[in-house]
Scaffold this active site. Sequence first.
Site, PDB file in Angstrom:
ATOM      1  N   GLU A 279      64.472  26.818  29.604  1.00  0.00           N
ATOM      2  CA  GLU A 279      65.220  25.964  30.554  1.00  0.00           C
ATOM      3  C   GLU A 279      65.728  24.777  29.739  1.00  0.00           C
ATOM      4  O   GLU A 279      64.995  23.812  29.515  1.00  0.00           O
ATOM      5  CB  GLU A 279      64.284  25.469  31.677  1.00  0.00           C
ATOM      6  CG  GLU A 279      63.720  26.575  32.555  1.00  0.00           C
ATOM      7  CD  GLU A 279      64.698  27.042  33.630  1.00  0.00           C
ATOM      8  OE1 GLU A 279      65.806  26.479  33.726  1.00  0.00           O
ATOM      9  OE2 GLU A 279      64.340  27.976  34.361  1.00  0.00           O
ATOM     10  N   CYS A 313      68.376  17.699  34.253  1.00  0.00           N
ATOM     11  CA  CYS A 313      69.180  18.720  33.565  1.00  0.00           C
ATOM     12  C   CYS A 313      70.342  19.154  34.458  1.00  0.00           C
ATOM     13  O   CYS A 313      71.343  19.679  33.966  1.00  0.00           O
ATOM     14  CB  CYS A 313      68.315  19.910  33.154  1.00  0.00           C
ATOM     15  SG  CYS A 313      67.148  20.392  34.399  1.00  0.00           S
TER      16      CYS A 313
END
Length: 522
Positions: A279, A313
């Site tokens: 990720e 993010c």
Amino acid sequence: LPLPRGPPAAAMATMLVSQQRYAWLRDLGLQEENPGVYNGQWGGRGQVVTTYCPANNEPIASVRQASLEDYEETVKKAKEAWKVWADIPAPKRGEIVRQIGDALRQKIKVLGSLVSLEMGKIFVEGVGEVQEYVDVCDYAVGLSRMIGGPILPSERPGHALIEQWNPVGLVGIITAFNFPVAVYGWNSAIAMICGNACLWKGAPSTSLVSVAVTKIVAKVLEDNKLPGAICSLVCGGADIGTAMAKDERMDLLSFTGSTKVGKEVALMVQERFGRSLLELGGNNAIIVFEDADLNLVIPSALFAAVGTAGQRCTTARRLFLHESIHDEVVAKLAKAYAQVRIGDPWDSDTLYGPLHTKEAVKMFLNAVEQAKQQGGSVVYGGKVINRSGNYVEPTIVTGLPHNAPIVHTETFAPILYVLKFKEEEEVFAWNNEVKQGLSSSIFTKDLGRIFRWLGPKGSDCGIVNVNIPTSGAEIGGAFGGEKHTGGGRESGSDSWKLYMRRSTCTINYSKDLPLAQGIKFQ
């Protein structure tokens, strides 16, 4: 010279954990120096790191990290603990995870306050992050009675064809500073019901959160007479991360962090044919068409760009506006930016807190400078705020081309690049032209356009939204992205499959031996 064994007594007294107004940290079991290794017992023989509050740069408390010997011992204990855990039926494992969720509920406000203090996000987001772990626990409890494979039709008489799913074994979890609770929660709750043991290395700068969360989880395991090493903790830096990536005993390595480090991790894991779940970075865009409802657009862009001070993010870093509404939206957005309440993250009316580190402030200033050099105009913000802590102004930059180098760079700070477009086709291509492929969003009422956006020639991201921002995903869907974001998926949908291994099993319960494809071998 030998390293001092800890901060001198004078420094101790100034640590926040020793001050009366932070006495609540004791409710989480924290003290001046905290052991940073848990494998059924607490310990740690590595170096001592102190974590600092981003809102004032004062030391909170310190953690003694894992040495490589501590790491080795912990992996062995986790592997032993797995033997016990794997034998427990999945719904019973789910019951343990349910108890972890309940234990987190009891401490949700105090743990949210610690996230706010140590990471720097506002209090409601800190609590929201613990809530996310609680939600994933609830989800995992249900999942513990549902995971499994199909029984498939066999072409051979008297044969059964079934799919069996088993745990991978030991899951290494490396998490980032920006979500110091939730990402571990997504990984560990799902990994646990699948029958895996977990070994967690959190970000060094949020070590106290790692210790506090592990204390809560450890108590549940110990109260149920289970080995604590099922959920092991090794606080540490790059040396421990590298050891995990190279270690063949790590059956899955889930890594959350930058694309640069993620690539190094992926190569080390691939070198040994291990399994990784990545990720990584995002460079997320919101696209606003001329028919968009601006009452949705302004708060969405504000939350996605300014929330968590631009350190998610999924933060929106690019805002594509149709040329016909560009000036109007920029004016309204600048007005909204001016109303953002900046303050200590733990104050309930604060909407915007500090960046996590002093280095982040330097990166912010550098990016603003580059944006100007490449032809951008700063229409809001762009400066450091004159107060203690790592505060910068939320920033809007206009006038850059869609392919300016700075626009294609993920800067982990609250800078929004506002870009003009004319046509749907060009702006869909611009959404996809960056290296990352995490989150994306359009605002429109055109049904045809919505389905083109969701289709094969639309967004190439793992998260593709309509009329909502790029950030703030819920746990029921699979979370993750494509390309340089790493391709991993966590949390909901069928992400559980990444934490298990599949066997295709054919069982002959007849007295004959027919071969597949009708082959005769006589």
